[in-house]
Write a protein that holds these residues in place. Structure first.
Motif, PDB file in Angstrom:
ATOM      1  N   ARG A  25      -5.426   7.040  -1.232  1.00  0.00           N
ATOM      2  CA  ARG A  25      -5.442   6.197  -0.025  1.00  0.00           C
ATOM      3  C   ARG A  25      -4.255   5.236  -0.033  1.00  0.00           C
ATOM      4  O   ARG A  25      -3.611   5.021   0.996  1.00  0.00           O
ATOM      5  N   GLU A  26      -3.980   4.646  -1.187  1.00  0.00           N
ATOM      6  CA  GLU A  26      -2.845   3.735  -1.300  1.00  0.00           C
ATOM      7  C   GLU A  26      -1.536   4.469  -1.036  1.00  0.00           C
ATOM      8  O   GLU A  26      -0.657   3.947  -0.345  1.00  0.00           O
ATOM      9  N   SER A  29      -1.176   5.189   2.656  1.00  0.00           N
ATOM     10  CA  SER A  29      -0.824   3.965   3.369  1.00  0.00           C
ATOM     11  C   SER A  29       0.667   3.671   3.233  1.00  0.00           C
ATOM     12  O   SER A  29       1.332   3.312   4.210  1.00  0.00           O
ATOM     13  N   ARG A  32       2.546   6.164   5.368  1.00  0.00           N
ATOM     14  CA  ARG A  32       2.365   5.900   6.798  1.00  0.00           C
ATOM     15  C   ARG A  32       3.259   4.736   7.238  1.00  0.00           C
ATOM     16  O   ARG A  32       3.880   4.791   8.296  1.00  0.00           O
ATOM     17  N   ARG A  33       3.337   3.691   6.424  1.00  0.00           N
ATOM     18  CA  ARG A  33       4.227   2.568   6.752  1.00  0.00           C
ATOM     19  C   ARG A  33       5.686   3.020   6.784  1.00  0.00           C
ATOM     20  O   ARG A  33       6.449   2.627   7.671  1.00  0.00           O
ATOM     21  N   GLU A  69       2.199  -0.014  14.562  1.00  0.00           N
ATOM     22  CA  GLU A  69       2.018  -0.269  13.127  1.00  0.00           C
ATOM     23  C   GLU A  69       3.277  -0.855  12.515  1.00  0.00           C
ATOM     24  O   GLU A  69       3.215  -1.748  11.673  1.00  0.00           O
TER      25      GLU A  69
END
Length: 74
Positions: A25-26, A29, A32-33, A69
């Motif tokens: 998950r990290e 993330s 995605r950033r 985002e």
């Protein structure tokens, strides 16, 4: 990795699986950033969102979500 879980006691297997899920998950993330920032960089050149979406093979809405985002990250 998943075969290794079969040989572990249930509590240890569960802990290991949860740790791996959190790690991924990290990582997701972070990527995605990075993706959002790259799209924002492209948009800053003046390229239309529709062209960016077409190049990426995604719907325009995906590009808008990633641009939002990227603004949050700044």
């Amino acid at each position: 990795m998943t075969d290794a879980l079969a040989g572990l006691p249930l509590a240890d297997a569960d802990r290991l699986a949860r740790e791996q899920v959190e790690h991924h998950r990290e990582q997701m993330s972070t990527w995605r950033r990075a993706r959002a920032q790259r799209i924002a960089q492209e948009r800053a050149t003046g390229r239309p969102v529709t062209d960016i979406a077409a190049d990426m093979g995604v719907h325009v809405q995906v590009v808008y979500e990633l641009l939002r985002e990227a603004k949050k990250a700044d």
